[in-house]
Write a protein that holds these residues in place. Structure first.
Motif, PDB file in Angstrom:
ATOM      1  N   LEU A 175       0.839  -1.187   0.000  1.00  0.00           N
ATOM      2  CA  LEU A 175       0.000   0.000   0.000  1.00  0.00           C
ATOM      3  C   LEU A 175       0.879   1.244   0.000  1.00  0.00           C
ATOM      4  CD1 LEU A 175      -2.826   1.206   0.129  1.00  0.00           C
ATOM      5  CD2 LEU A 175      -2.688   1.092   2.618  1.00  0.00           C
ATOM      6  N   ARG A 176       0.709   2.084  -1.011  1.00  0.00           N
ATOM      7  CA  ARG A 176       1.528   3.283  -1.155  1.00  0.00           C
ATOM      8  C   ARG A 176       0.634   4.510  -1.093  1.00  0.00           C
ATOM      9  NH1 ARG A 176       3.115  -0.108  -5.272  1.00  0.00           N
ATOM     10  NH2 ARG A 176       2.054   1.194  -6.801  1.00  0.00           N
ATOM     11  N   PHE A 177       1.014   5.488  -0.305  1.00  0.00           N
ATOM     12  CA  PHE A 177       0.286   6.753  -0.219  1.00  0.00           C
ATOM     13  C   PHE A 177       1.225   7.810   0.322  1.00  0.00           C
ATOM     14  CE2 PHE A 177      -0.402   4.325   3.650  1.00  0.00           C
ATOM     15  CZ  PHE A 177      -0.127   5.238   4.658  1.00  0.00           C
TER      16      PHE A 177
ATOM     17  N   LEU B  65      -6.979   0.464   3.119  1.00  0.00           N
ATOM     18  CA  LEU B  65      -7.509   1.642   2.446  1.00  0.00           C
ATOM     19  C   LEU B  65      -9.029   1.656   2.605  1.00  0.00           C
ATOM     20  CD1 LEU B  65      -6.823   4.097   0.689  1.00  0.00           C
ATOM     21  CD2 LEU B  65      -7.188   2.642  -1.320  1.00  0.00           C
ATOM     22  N   ALA B  66      -9.589   2.747   3.125  1.00  0.00           N
ATOM     23  CA  ALA B  66     -11.017   2.866   3.398  1.00  0.00           C
ATOM     24  C   ALA B  66     -11.564   4.105   2.698  1.00  0.00           C
ATOM     25  CB  ALA B  66     -11.282   2.950   4.904  1.00  0.00           C
ATOM     26  N   GLN B  67     -12.875   4.176   2.622  1.00  0.00           N
ATOM     27  CA  GLN B  67     -13.561   5.307   2.002  1.00  0.00           C
ATOM     28  C   GLN B  67     -14.682   5.776   2.915  1.00  0.00           C
ATOM     29  OE1 GLN B  67     -15.179   4.497  -1.850  1.00  0.00           O
ATOM     30  NE2 GLN B  67     -15.917   6.582  -2.167  1.00  0.00           N
TER      31      GLN B  67
ATOM     32  N   PRO C 133      -5.158  11.630   4.636  1.00  0.00           N
ATOM     33  CA  PRO C 133      -5.458  11.580   6.077  1.00  0.00           C
ATOM     34  C   PRO C 133      -5.480  10.152   6.590  1.00  0.00           C
ATOM     35  CG  PRO C 133      -7.440  12.078   4.812  1.00  0.00           C
ATOM     36  CD  PRO C 133      -6.306  12.128   3.849  1.00  0.00           C
ATOM     37  N   GLN C 134      -5.006   9.980   7.817  1.00  0.00           N
ATOM     38  CA  GLN C 134      -4.946   8.667   8.443  1.00  0.00           C
ATOM     39  C   GLN C 134      -5.736   8.681   9.745  1.00  0.00           C
ATOM     40  OE1 GLN C 134      -0.991   6.979   8.751  1.00  0.00           O
ATOM     41  NE2 GLN C 134      -0.215   8.330   7.141  1.00  0.00           N
ATOM     42  N   GLN C 135      -6.425   7.619  10.009  1.00  0.00           N
ATOM     43  CA  GLN C 135      -7.165   7.434  11.253  1.00  0.00           C
ATOM     44  C   GLN C 135      -6.622   6.198  11.962  1.00  0.00           C
ATOM     45  OE1 GLN C 135     -11.373   6.933  10.761  1.00  0.00           O
ATOM     46  NE2 GLN C 135     -11.769   6.644  12.937  1.00  0.00           N
TER      47      GLN C 135
END
Length: 351
Positions: A91-93, A128-130, A98-100
């Motif tokens: 997973l690349r970002f 990864l969430a939406q 924003p991170q939770q």
């Protein structure tokens, strides 16, 4: 005579009964054909005794003897981790995402033997969430103070907005235009997304927001175009786009009009898109007025005619056309190379 009449009546009744039976037989035959050769034939389960079972194990008595052979030991190269990867999952970002952080308790720390455990570290699992909606209401809560001696009320001023008297924040205006122009999300779908997120705005309000936002960007486009006209080399092309409706008097009044974008590309990676209703020479003249240098095009006929008229008015423009894999080193000595071009003609290697 009476006997012939009775016989005729009997034969007519038998013929009608036979026709009914033939019709019923045809319907049954058609039903069987649909079951064997139609869509429903795929749903019919045929039990073929000679066909082997795919997902059942063979019986021990029918299995063949198993033979084994030695295999040399081997090594496998581990997957190389990229620099931008966060973990082994790939997973690349970037840091802008924003991170939770969700803390998961360890069951052993809450049990009867919790004193036997201690926390020595943590392990992170990334997914990864939406979120349901990306809209937020900003509440600027300003304090109202009163001077004790004069009983005068004072409050902090409200923050200024790009559009006076508008409820939309600058981030919403930018998001509407970026979603529409960059991600091809029309305003009617953005309006539906707002309604699903619980925000009630009319579609006409969104159109008004985008229209006013475009006017705010117009001075930037004008400044970019003036800067590009001072360069030594420009690339220009025409791209068809549907916009507006045709005249009601025509037969094709329900179809969209054929209009054109005219992208102009400069050496500083600047692109200005102009628009016209057609591909006439006058639009090219209006866009190149004041330019002196080399113009790269695909050879469409309006460009030579426009350059000829501009040359008669005192401008110095050299027209150059090119093909895929054509060497344009002579036109761009400060950045030599070969251009790999596709339509529309916009590529960094031109300059």
């Amino acid at each position: 005579m009476t006997t012939l009449t009775d016989e005729n009546t009997r034969l007519a009744a038998e013929l009608a009964a036979s026709q009914v039976q033939v019709l019923a037989s045809k319907q049954q035959l058609a039903w069987f054909k649909r079951q064997l050769f139609g869509r429903k034939s795929e749903k019919v389960i045929h039990d073929i005794s000679t066909q082997g079972q795919l997902f059942t194990l063979p019986s021990p008595e029918s299995s063949l003897p198993t033979h084994y052979k030695p295999v040399k030991a081997h090594t496998r190269r581990l997957k190389q981790k990229r620099e931008e990867e966060v973990n082994e999952t790939g997973l690349r970002f970037t840091d802008d995402v924003p991170q939770q952080v969700i803390d998961l308790p360890c069951p052993e720390l809450n049990g009867s033997n919790a004193q036997d455990y201690e926390v020595i570290g943590t392990k992170d699992t990334y997914r990864l969430a939406q979120q349901v909606g990306s809209y937020v209401v900003l509440v600027y809560r300003r304090q109202v103070v009163k001077q004790k001696s004069t009983q005068t009320l004072t409050q902090a001023p409200a923050p200024s907005n790009v559009l006076e008297g508008c409820y939309a924040d600058v981030s919403l205006l930018a998001g509407l235009m970026v979603d529409k122009a960059l991600y091809h999300l029309p305003l009617n779908r953005q309006h539906q997304r707002m309604l699903d997120a619980g925000v009630t705005l009319s579609r006409a309000t969104l159109i008004n927001y985008v229209s006013k936002g475009i006017e705010l960007l117009r001075p930037i486009v004008i400044a970019m175009r003036k800067h590009m006209l001072r360069q030594h080399t420009l690339a220009m092309d025409e791209v068809p786009i549907k916009a507006g409706r045709t005249s009601i008097s025509t037969q094709r009044h329900r179809q969209m009009k054929q209009t054109y974008f005219w992208p102009i590309y400069g050496p500083d990676d600047e692109v200005v898109f102009t628009w016209s209703r057609g591909r006439d020479t006058q639009h090219v003249i209006d866009q190149l007025r004041g330019f002196n240098g080399v113009l790269l095009t695909d050879g469409y006929g309006v460009y030579p005619r426009a350059i000829q008229q501009l040359t008669q008015q005192g401008q110095v423009i050299t027209h150059a056309t090119f093909r895929v894999d054509e060497d344009i080193t002579a036109l761009t000595p400060h950045r030599p190379g070969r251009a790999q071009l596709t339509h529309p003609v916009l590529h960094n290697s031109l300059f």
